[in-house]
Motif scaffolding. Structure first.
Motif, PDB file in Angstrom:
ATOM      1  N   ASN A  51      -6.157  13.685   1.820  1.00  0.00           N
ATOM      2  CA  ASN A  51      -5.526  13.524   0.512  1.00  0.00           C
ATOM      3  C   ASN A  51      -6.098  12.289  -0.194  1.00  0.00           C
ATOM      4  N   PRO A  52      -6.797  12.461  -1.330  1.00  0.00           N
ATOM      5  CA  PRO A  52      -7.406  11.307  -2.015  1.00  0.00           C
ATOM      6  C   PRO A  52      -6.403  10.323  -2.584  1.00  0.00           C
ATOM      7  N   PHE A  53      -5.131  10.656  -2.575  1.00  0.00           N
ATOM      8  CA  PHE A  53      -4.097   9.687  -2.950  1.00  0.00           C
ATOM      9  C   PHE A  53      -4.247   8.406  -2.129  1.00  0.00           C
ATOM     10  N   PHE A  54      -4.632   8.562  -0.860  1.00  0.00           N
ATOM     11  CA  PHE A  54      -4.748   7.413   0.024  1.00  0.00           C
ATOM     12  C   PHE A  54      -5.965   6.545  -0.301  1.00  0.00           C
ATOM     13  N   GLY A  55      -6.795   6.995  -1.228  1.00  0.00           N
ATOM     14  CA  GLY A  55      -7.895   6.157  -1.679  1.00  0.00           C
ATOM     15  C   GLY A  55      -7.421   4.957  -2.476  1.00  0.00           C
ATOM     16  N   HIS A  56      -6.178   5.018  -2.980  1.00  0.00           N
ATOM     17  CA  HIS A  56      -5.616   3.886  -3.723  1.00  0.00           C
ATOM     18  C   HIS A  56      -4.181   3.593  -3.297  1.00  0.00           C
ATOM     19  N   ALA A  57      -3.811   4.064  -2.103  1.00  0.00           N
ATOM     20  CA  ALA A  57      -2.426   3.887  -1.670  1.00  0.00           C
ATOM     21  C   ALA A  57      -2.341   3.728  -0.154  1.00  0.00           C
ATOM     22  N   ALA A  76       7.525   5.274   3.292  1.00  0.00           N
ATOM     23  CA  ALA A  76       7.456   4.102   2.420  1.00  0.00           C
ATOM     24  C   ALA A  76       6.001   3.967   2.020  1.00  0.00           C
ATOM     25  N   HIS A  77       5.738   3.827   0.727  1.00  0.00           N
ATOM     26  CA  HIS A  77       4.344   3.775   0.318  1.00  0.00           C
ATOM     27  C   HIS A  77       4.145   2.873  -0.902  1.00  0.00           C
ATOM     28  N   ILE A  78       2.912   2.382  -1.007  1.00  0.00           N
ATOM     29  CA  ILE A  78       2.518   1.487  -2.081  1.00  0.00           C
ATOM     30  C   ILE A  78       1.279   2.064  -2.733  1.00  0.00           C
ATOM     31  N   ASP A  79       1.371   2.319  -4.017  1.00  0.00           N
ATOM     32  CA  ASP A  79       0.254   2.868  -4.796  1.00  0.00           C
ATOM     33  C   ASP A  79      -0.345   1.727  -5.621  1.00  0.00           C
ATOM     34  N   ASP A  80      -1.560   1.327  -5.281  1.00  0.00           N
ATOM     35  CA  ASP A  80      -2.169   0.199  -5.981  1.00  0.00           C
ATOM     36  C   ASP A  80      -2.362   0.476  -7.471  1.00  0.00           C
ATOM     37  N   LEU A  81      -2.616   1.735  -7.844  1.00  0.00           N
ATOM     38  CA  LEU A  81      -2.740   2.062  -9.266  1.00  0.00           C
ATOM     39  C   LEU A  81      -1.404   1.897  -9.979  1.00  0.00           C
ATOM     40  N   ALA A  82      -0.319   2.270  -9.302  1.00  0.00           N
ATOM     41  CA  ALA A  82       1.009   2.098  -9.898  1.00  0.00           C
ATOM     42  C   ALA A  82       1.348   0.624 -10.085  1.00  0.00           C
ATOM     43  N   LEU A  83       0.890  -0.211  -9.147  1.00  0.00           N
ATOM     44  CA  LEU A  83       1.147  -1.651  -9.265  1.00  0.00           C
ATOM     45  C   LEU A  83       0.498  -2.242 -10.513  1.00  0.00           C
ATOM     46  N   ASN A  84      -0.592  -1.625 -10.954  1.00  0.00           N
ATOM     47  CA  ASN A  84      -1.324  -2.142 -12.115  1.00  0.00           C
ATOM     48  C   ASN A  84      -0.803  -1.620 -13.450  1.00  0.00           C
ATOM     49  N   MET A  85       0.192  -0.740 -13.417  1.00  0.00           N
ATOM     50  CA  MET A  85       0.745  -0.202 -14.656  1.00  0.00           C
ATOM     51  C   MET A  85       1.775  -1.169 -15.244  1.00  0.00           C
ATOM     52  N   GLY A  90       7.819   2.032 -15.731  1.00  0.00           N
ATOM     53  CA  GLY A  90       8.472   2.539 -14.542  1.00  0.00           C
ATOM     54  C   GLY A  90       8.027   1.937 -13.228  1.00  0.00           C
ATOM     55  N   PHE A  91       6.745   1.588 -13.116  1.00  0.00           N
ATOM     56  CA  PHE A  91       6.258   1.002 -11.875  1.00  0.00           C
ATOM     57  C   PHE A  91       5.907  -0.463 -12.118  1.00  0.00           C
ATOM     58  N   GLY A  92       4.656  -0.840 -11.957  1.00  0.00           N
ATOM     59  CA  GLY A  92       4.262  -2.206 -12.241  1.00  0.00           C
ATOM     60  C   GLY A  92       4.246  -3.096 -11.012  1.00  0.00           C
ATOM     61  N   PRO A  93       3.896  -4.373 -11.183  1.00  0.00           N
ATOM     62  CA  PRO A  93       3.761  -5.315 -10.061  1.00  0.00           C
ATOM     63  C   PRO A  93       5.017  -5.365  -9.199  1.00  0.00           C
ATOM     64  N   GLY A  94       4.805  -5.325  -7.878  1.00  0.00           N
ATOM     65  CA  GLY A  94       5.905  -5.471  -6.939  1.00  0.00           C
ATOM     66  C   GLY A  94       6.702  -4.225  -6.662  1.00  0.00           C
ATOM     67  N   THR A  95       6.292  -3.079  -7.212  1.00  0.00           N
ATOM     68  CA  THR A  95       7.080  -1.849  -7.061  1.00  0.00           C
ATOM     69  C   THR A  95       6.493  -0.950  -5.979  1.00  0.00           C
ATOM     70  N   GLY A  96       7.258  -0.761  -4.919  1.00  0.00           N
ATOM     71  CA  GLY A  96       6.923   0.191  -3.873  1.00  0.00           C
ATOM     72  C   GLY A  96       7.788   1.436  -4.005  1.00  0.00           C
ATOM     73  N   MET A  97       7.536   2.413  -3.168  1.00  0.00           N
ATOM     74  CA  MET A  97       8.228   3.702  -3.293  1.00  0.00           C
ATOM     75  C   MET A  97       8.692   4.211  -1.934  1.00  0.00           C
TER      76      MET A  97
END
Length: 387
Positions: A51-57, A76-85, A90-97
């Protein structure tokens, strides 16, 4: 039951991921109106090598056990692209899922959520949102209304009690997503028909089916429009080139040209609408199993999904055209053409739009104008993570 009786298994290998998937399948099997999915597809989604999602998460999977039996799971997961939004989206710095949530009861829920929160906190996160499994483009949200009927393709399905258990753990609703049900055997109202006819008289406009013989090129067009059109939406995370290629390959098997449209203005692609036959119809008949004979039924269905419901999961118009009359005109033209093909070629009677953000005024207005009704409601929750 006490917390002491619940243990947490941290998944670290291929066999563990298989157990994680099978726990979810067991919960789905006992949930009314759930649809069995293909196990191979589910395994691929949680596989970092596939899954290429893991290329940035990054993700960690957990299974809860009690008395030697699995009683829940969570990611529990962290999307580096979401951190940069931007945080306001909705997401942004410090937001995990968190995601892939299943639990036997509230006690299990509390332990699983605490485990996910701890993992995210240990990785520097200050806020948690979910459930999102794993990407916002896969299965976002918890079903809170609409358990009385099966979900359509690529939509989650959860027991009603999950919402109360999550909320009791201190979570508040961050966003609501809707799907809209539509009787596609009915003609659209006279106003919409006039809008469509007006567009057909406009020489600048060309609404065409996608071409499957050049699908890679078409997928690039569609996903580039999507990245632009949705870029200001709540929860948006851009598709990467690897994800574009992956999604294009996955979608090709269920693409029927006349059910998927690209709109051009002055020769430039500016909008698209994707429509997928509801593969859940076929999966229900084969109980989610390709062997020994399910594959034969699936091949027949993929070739001609006669009578299946139709879901519009994605549509988009370039941002430069947002809030214009032309944007809504193109949407109505694409919807109208797809409706005709779905009912005529495929004998379909039902369509579903969504998911749609509750505050997406343009899409909500379109859904209401074609007389569709909300049939499912999903909630995405949030909570600050105390240090």
């Amino acid at each position: 039951m006490t917390d002491a009786k619940i243990s947490i298994e941290t998944i670290s290998d291929k066999r563990g991921r298989a157990r994680f998937v099978d726990v979810g399948r067991a919960f789905a099997a006992k949930t009314p109106n759930s649809v069995p999915q293909l196990r191979s597809e589910q395994l691929e989604l949680v596989n970092p090598d596939k899954n290429p999602f893991f290329g940035h998460a990054r993700a960690q999977f957990f299974i809860a056990h009690r008395g030697g039996h699995p009683v829940g799971r969570i990611s529990a997961h962290i999307d580096d692209l979401a951190l940069n939004m931007p945080a306001e989206q909705g997401f942004g710095p410090g937001t995990g899922m968190f995601g892939y949530f299943d639990a036997e009861d509230k006690d299990v829920t509390d332990i699983l959520i605490e485990t996910a929160e701890t993992w995210l906190r240990d990785h520097g996160m200050t806020r948690i949102v979910g459930p999102i499994s794993l990407s916002i483009w896969e299965e976002p949200g918890l079903l809170v209304q609409g358990q009385n009927h099966p979900p359509m393709i690529m939509m989650g399905h959860h027991p009603a009690e999950y919402a109360g258990w999550i909320e009791a753990a201190g979570y508040a609703r961050a966003k609501t997503l809707y799907t809209y049900d539509l009787d596609i055997t009915k003609e659209f109202n006279p106003l919409i028909r006039r809008i469509v006819k007006s567009g057909e008289r406009n020489d600048r406009i060309n609404v065409r089916p996608v071409r499957k013989d050049r699908w890679d090129e078409e997928a690039d067009i569609i996903l580039s429009i999507l990245n632009d059109a949705w870029s200001d939406n709540w929860g948006f995370v851009p598709f990467t080139p690897d994800e574009v290629a992956y999604a294009g390959k996955k979608l090709k098997t269920i693409i029927h040209e006349d059910l998927n449209m690209i709109a051009e203005v002055d020769g430039k692609p500016v909008a698209f609408m994707l429509t997928f036959p509801d593969i859940n119809d076929a999966l229900t008949r084969i109980d989610g199993k390709l062997f020994p004979f399910g594959w034969l039924h699936m091949l027949r269905w993929l070739k001609k999904p006669r009578g299946s419901g139709m879901r519009v999961p994605l549509m988009g118009v370039l941002k430069e055209m947002h809030n214009s009359r032309l944007a809504s005109q193109l949407a109505f033209m694409m919807i109208s053409y797809i409706r005709v093909h779905a009912t005529g070629q495929f004998e379909s009677t039902r369509g579903e739009l969504g998911w749609v953000l509750d505050d997406n005024q343009g899409m909500v207005a379109i859904a209401e104008m074609i007389d569709s009704e909300i049939n499912r409601e999903y909630a995405i929750y949030e909570k600050p993570l105390a240090s």
